[in-house]
Design a protein around this motif. Structure first.
Motif: not given
Length: 259
Positions: A234-252
């Motif tokens: 459960q990561l809120n960072e997946t909603e971000r549009g920056d590099e951290i969001g990209d990393l969170a979505r890849s990890f998810r």
């Protein structure tokens, strides 16, 4: 009817945010520096103005003293020998004295120059009277008259002393004004610098929190996966549009493969 479409702005990357924060900090620190430079220039201009005015007035006062001494000498010579050249030189020296007086009073020193101006006018009138008596062949009366107006040269010296005091006083006041501006500039610069440092610290801490907090959450999620806890993170960072969001979505996505 056509429904209005929302305009989506491109996401702001971490690098852009870091650069923007750095630029903001630089601007905050540059402000006090630019202000200090401006005030120091004002102090420098006052110092230059003070030096130029003081030097020019002092030089003119010295020339005025020399011209009046020459008037005194030539007037005595004119009365004693009746030489027309001495008479012409007397009037020329008076003209030089007036020019030196004009130069000395150009900066403006209040009412201090008024007595000297009146004395110079009286000396000019006295020289014309001496010239009239000598031309009329009345050297005895000219000598007696010279004794009566001799005090004018003393009065002129006293008036010159008043002008010199006014010049020194103006110079001292300008020096105090420059020191006051320098002191105020130093205080204002220090306060502005402290304020800029505080704001820079706030910006820096905010940026650090913005970057480290999501990375800490990702690290904890990765640690759980490494320990065999394969569940949807459960990561809120997946909603971000920056590099951290990209990393969170890849990890998810990787985590969902193992669920």
């Amino acid at each position: 009817m056509t429904s209005g479409r929302r305009i989506s702005l491109p996401p702001i990357g971490v690098r852009v945010r870091l650069l923007a924060a750095l630029a903001g900090i630089v601007l905050l620190l540059a402000g006090p520096a630019l202000y200090s430079i401006g005030r120091l220039r004002a102090v420098r201009d006052i110092a230059f103005e003070l030096h130029d005015r003081h030097s020019a007035s002092r030089s003119a006062v010295g020339e005025l003293r020399a011209a009046l001494a020459e008037v005194d000498r030539l007037q005595r010579s004119y009365i004693v020998i009746g030489d027309s050249a001495a008479g012409a030189g007397m009037f020329a020296a008076l003209e030089e004295a007036r020019e030196s007086y004009r130069l000395a009073t150009t900066p403006g020193y209040g009412m201090s120059s008024l007595p000297l101006g009146l004395t110079l006018t009286e000396l000019d009138e006295a020289a014309r009277e001496v010239d009239r008596l000598i031309r009329a062949g009345e050297s005895g009366q000219a000598t007696e008259y010279f004794g009566e107006i001799r005090h004018l040269f003393v009065d002129a010296e006293v008036a010159i002393g008043l002008m010199t005091s006014a010049i020194d006083r103006e110079s001292a006041e300008a020096t105090i004004r420059a020191e006051t501006i320098a002191s105020e500039a130093a205080t204002s610069t220090l306060l502005a610098l402290v304020g800029a440092l505080v704001l820079a610290l706030v910006i820096g801490l905010g940026m650090a929190h913005m970057l480290t907090a999501p990375l800490q959450r990702l690290r904890r999620a990765m640690s759980r996966v490494a320990q065999g806890e394969f569940e949807e993170p459960q990561l809120n960072e997946t909603e971000r549009g920056d590099e951290i969001g990209d990393l969170a979505r890849s990890f998810r996505s990787l985590s969902l493969i193992h669920i």
